[in-house]
Design a protein around this motif. Structure first.
Motif, PDB file in Angstrom:
ATOM      1  N   ASN A   2       0.763  -1.269   0.138  1.00  0.00           N
ATOM      2  CA  ASN A   2       0.072  -0.162  -0.039  1.00  0.00           C
ATOM      3  C   ASN A   2       0.841   1.422  -0.094  1.00  0.00           C
ATOM      4  O   ASN A   2       2.008   1.382   0.059  1.00  0.00           O
ATOM      5  CB  ASN A   2      -0.966  -0.049   1.048  1.00  0.00           C
ATOM      6  N   SER A   3       0.368   2.361  -0.247  1.00  0.00           N
ATOM      7  CA  SER A   3       0.815   3.652  -0.304  1.00  0.00           C
ATOM      8  C   SER A   3       1.681   3.931   0.860  1.00  0.00           C
ATOM      9  O   SER A   3       2.735   4.835   1.082  1.00  0.00           O
ATOM     10  CB  SER A   3      -0.012   4.807  -0.613  1.00  0.00           C
ATOM     11  N   LYS A   4       1.005   3.799   2.167  1.00  0.00           N
ATOM     12  CA  LYS A   4       1.622   3.936   3.396  1.00  0.00           C
ATOM     13  C   LYS A   4       3.047   3.425   3.557  1.00  0.00           C
ATOM     14  O   LYS A   4       3.861   3.900   4.005  1.00  0.00           O
ATOM     15  CB  LYS A   4       0.551   3.936   4.510  1.00  0.00           C
ATOM     16  N   THR A   5       2.981   1.991   3.203  1.00  0.00           N
ATOM     17  CA  THR A   5       4.062   1.245   3.577  1.00  0.00           C
ATOM     18  C   THR A   5       5.316   1.620   2.348  1.00  0.00           C
ATOM     19  O   THR A   5       6.432   1.871   2.789  1.00  0.00           O
ATOM     20  CB  THR A   5       4.075  -0.157   3.112  1.00  0.00           C
ATOM     21  N   ALA A   6       4.739   2.202   1.322  1.00  0.00           N
ATOM     22  CA  ALA A   6       5.864   2.632  -0.063  1.00  0.00           C
ATOM     23  C   ALA A   6       6.275   3.865   0.757  1.00  0.00           C
ATOM     24  O   ALA A   6       7.450   4.304   0.487  1.00  0.00           O
ATOM     25  CB  ALA A   6       5.095   2.906  -1.173  1.00  0.00           C
ATOM     26  N   ILE A   7       5.561   4.795   1.277  1.00  0.00           N
ATOM     27  CA  ILE A   7       5.961   5.948   2.132  1.00  0.00           C
ATOM     28  C   ILE A   7       7.218   5.789   2.826  1.00  0.00           C
ATOM     29  O   ILE A   7       8.381   6.491   2.914  1.00  0.00           O
ATOM     30  CB  ILE A   7       5.032   6.926   2.278  1.00  0.00           C
ATOM     31  N   LYS A   8       6.710   4.816   3.865  1.00  0.00           N
ATOM     32  CA  LYS A   8       7.699   4.523   4.831  1.00  0.00           C
ATOM     33  C   LYS A   8       9.158   3.925   4.423  1.00  0.00           C
ATOM     34  O   LYS A   8      10.112   4.379   4.892  1.00  0.00           O
ATOM     35  CB  LYS A   8       7.192   3.427   5.923  1.00  0.00           C
ATOM     36  N   ILE A   9       8.880   3.020   3.483  1.00  0.00           N
ATOM     37  CA  ILE A   9      10.082   2.550   2.879  1.00  0.00           C
ATOM     38  C   ILE A   9      11.184   3.571   2.186  1.00  0.00           C
ATOM     39  O   ILE A   9      12.322   3.976   2.292  1.00  0.00           O
ATOM     40  CB  ILE A   9      10.041   1.414   1.962  1.00  0.00           C
ATOM     41  N   THR A 109      21.854   1.895  -9.536  1.00  0.00           N
ATOM     42  CA  THR A 109      20.684   1.452 -10.378  1.00  0.00           C
ATOM     43  C   THR A 109      19.503   0.993  -9.912  1.00  0.00           C
ATOM     44  O   THR A 109      18.465   1.178  -9.970  1.00  0.00           O
ATOM     45  CB  THR A 109      21.257   0.649 -11.758  1.00  0.00           C
ATOM     46  N   LEU A 110      20.072  -0.060  -8.757  1.00  0.00           N
ATOM     47  CA  LEU A 110      18.746  -0.540  -8.050  1.00  0.00           C
ATOM     48  C   LEU A 110      18.173   0.283  -7.167  1.00  0.00           C
ATOM     49  O   LEU A 110      16.874   0.284  -6.921  1.00  0.00           O
ATOM     50  CB  LEU A 110      19.407  -1.775  -7.228  1.00  0.00           C
ATOM     51  N   LEU A 111      19.028   1.201  -6.435  1.00  0.00           N
ATOM     52  CA  LEU A 111      18.320   2.285  -5.675  1.00  0.00           C
ATOM     53  C   LEU A 111      17.352   3.090  -6.522  1.00  0.00           C
ATOM     54  O   LEU A 111      16.114   3.486  -6.168  1.00  0.00           O
ATOM     55  CB  LEU A 111      19.366   2.988  -4.962  1.00  0.00           C
ATOM     56  N   THR A 112      17.794   3.823  -7.637  1.00  0.00           N
ATOM     57  CA  THR A 112      16.980   4.788  -8.187  1.00  0.00           C
ATOM     58  C   THR A 112      15.760   3.860  -9.058  1.00  0.00           C
ATOM     59  O   THR A 112      14.735   4.638  -9.051  1.00  0.00           O
ATOM     60  CB  THR A 112      17.934   5.391  -9.292  1.00  0.00           C
ATOM     61  N   LEU A 113      15.897   2.792  -9.502  1.00  0.00           N
ATOM     62  CA  LEU A 113      14.893   2.052  -9.895  1.00  0.00           C
ATOM     63  C   LEU A 113      13.717   1.939  -8.775  1.00  0.00           C
ATOM     64  O   LEU A 113      12.733   2.066  -8.991  1.00  0.00           O
ATOM     65  CB  LEU A 113      15.274   0.843 -10.468  1.00  0.00           C
ATOM     66  N   ALA A 114      14.150   1.459  -7.558  1.00  0.00           N
ATOM     67  CA  ALA A 114      13.473   1.120  -6.225  1.00  0.00           C
ATOM     68  C   ALA A 114      12.598   2.483  -6.133  1.00  0.00           C
ATOM     69  O   ALA A 114      11.449   2.412  -5.838  1.00  0.00           O
ATOM     70  CB  ALA A 114      13.988   0.876  -5.243  1.00  0.00           C
ATOM     71  N   PHE A 115      13.273   3.478  -6.029  1.00  0.00           N
ATOM     72  CA  PHE A 115      12.550   5.018  -5.842  1.00  0.00           C
ATOM     73  C   PHE A 115      11.752   5.146  -6.916  1.00  0.00           C
ATOM     74  O   PHE A 115      10.416   5.583  -6.377  1.00  0.00           O
ATOM     75  CB  PHE A 115      13.786   6.124  -5.833  1.00  0.00           C
ATOM     76  N   ALA A 116      11.868   5.049  -8.051  1.00  0.00           N
ATOM     77  CA  ALA A 116      10.747   5.292  -9.096  1.00  0.00           C
ATOM     78  C   ALA A 116       9.771   4.326  -9.030  1.00  0.00           C
ATOM     79  O   ALA A 116       8.628   4.614  -8.979  1.00  0.00           O
ATOM     80  CB  ALA A 116      11.468   5.025 -10.387  1.00  0.00           C
ATOM     81  N   MET A 117       9.901   3.016  -8.738  1.00  0.00           N
ATOM     82  CA  MET A 117       8.771   2.060  -8.479  1.00  0.00           C
ATOM     83  C   MET A 117       7.891   2.487  -7.135  1.00  0.00           C
ATOM     84  O   MET A 117       6.713   2.505  -7.197  1.00  0.00           O
ATOM     85  CB  MET A 117       9.440   0.753  -8.452  1.00  0.00           C
ATOM     86  N   LEU A 118       8.683   2.795  -6.152  1.00  0.00           N
ATOM     87  CA  LEU A 118       7.958   3.181  -5.036  1.00  0.00           C
ATOM     88  C   LEU A 118       7.030   4.286  -5.296  1.00  0.00           C
ATOM     89  O   LEU A 118       5.977   4.578  -4.507  1.00  0.00           O
ATOM     90  CB  LEU A 118       8.745   3.273  -3.843  1.00  0.00           C
ATOM     91  N   LEU A 119       7.529   5.384  -6.015  1.00  0.00           N
ATOM     92  CA  LEU A 119       6.975   6.642  -6.237  1.00  0.00           C
ATOM     93  C   LEU A 119       5.587   6.233  -7.087  1.00  0.00           C
ATOM     94  O   LEU A 119       4.589   6.703  -6.725  1.00  0.00           O
ATOM     95  CB  LEU A 119       7.729   7.624  -6.726  1.00  0.00           C
ATOM     96  N   TRP A 120       5.759   5.301  -7.883  1.00  0.00           N
ATOM     97  CA  TRP A 120       4.652   4.757  -8.807  1.00  0.00           C
ATOM     98  C   TRP A 120       3.615   4.267  -7.986  1.00  0.00           C
ATOM     99  O   TRP A 120       2.577   4.576  -7.912  1.00  0.00           O
ATOM    100  CB  TRP A 120       5.462   3.854  -9.801  1.00  0.00           C
ATOM    101  N   ILE A 121       3.804   3.390  -6.925  1.00  0.00           N
ATOM    102  CA  ILE A 121       3.103   2.921  -6.115  1.00  0.00           C
ATOM    103  C   ILE A 121       2.478   3.725  -5.168  1.00  0.00           C
ATOM    104  O   ILE A 121       1.100   3.794  -5.069  1.00  0.00           O
ATOM    105  CB  ILE A 121       3.659   1.747  -5.188  1.00  0.00           C
ATOM    106  N   ILE A 122       2.988   4.793  -4.728  1.00  0.00           N
ATOM    107  CA  ILE A 122       2.321   5.775  -3.692  1.00  0.00           C
ATOM    108  C   ILE A 122       1.525   6.453  -4.698  1.00  0.00           C
ATOM    109  O   ILE A 122       0.393   6.851  -4.134  1.00  0.00           O
ATOM    110  CB  ILE A 122       3.590   6.620  -3.512  1.00  0.00           C
ATOM    111  N   LEU A 123       1.662   6.957  -6.081  1.00  0.00           N
ATOM    112  CA  LEU A 123       0.954   7.861  -6.756  1.00  0.00           C
ATOM    113  C   LEU A 123      -0.281   7.086  -7.128  1.00  0.00           C
ATOM    114  O   LEU A 123      -1.544   7.204  -7.301  1.00  0.00           O
ATOM    115  CB  LEU A 123       1.743   8.575  -7.706  1.00  0.00           C
TER     116      LEU A 123
END
Length: 132
Positions: A2-9, A109-123
């Motif tokens: 969920n969005s809340k978990t993605a934000i915390k991560i 690459t792993l970190l920036t890809l994870a950031f993009a994916m987490l932000l996608w989940i959040i939005l």
């Protein structure tokens, strides 16, 4: 997820990223192995690292608003626009890291890809919740 978990991560990852940048500033990590080896002086390093920390603090504060951990001093529409801009930046950064010359930078690459994916989940989780 969920969005809340993605934000915390994201918030925790940003803390570690800012500690990484501080490690470069205090010279625990040599700046020569970062920024594609383009930094040629301490002054350049201080400028680049300070800007990086400020950008990470901006994202951190925007995520605090999005997660409703702090008072909403920007509208959620503005917050979402800023987060979309960060998705684009992280996507471009991921491509840059893939093309990096050092293994050290390729790792990010792993970190920036994870950031993009987490932000996608959040939005997107937020948008899906609004439509239901």
């Amino acid at each position: 997820m969920n969005s809340k978990t993605a934000i915390k991560i994201m918030l925790w990852l940003l803390v570690f990223v800012m500690l990484f940048h501080l490690s470069i500033i205090v010279k625990l990590i040599p700046y020569e192995i970062t920024w594609g080896g383009r930094l040629k002086s301490d002054i350049e390093m201080y400028v680049f690292e300070t800007i990086s920390i400020l950008i990470n603090l901006l994202l951190f504060s925007i995520l605090l608003i999005k997660g409703r951990y702090v008072k909403e001093y920007l509208s959620m529409k503005v917050v979402d626009i800023i987060l979309w801009i960060f998705i684009i930046l992280f996507g471009l950064n991921t491509i840059g890291n893939i093309l990096a010359e050092t293994i050290f930078e390729k790792f990010f690459t792993l970190l920036t890809l994870a950031f993009a994916m987490l932000l996608w989940i959040i939005l997107n989780k937020d948008k899906n919740r609004a439509h239901n």
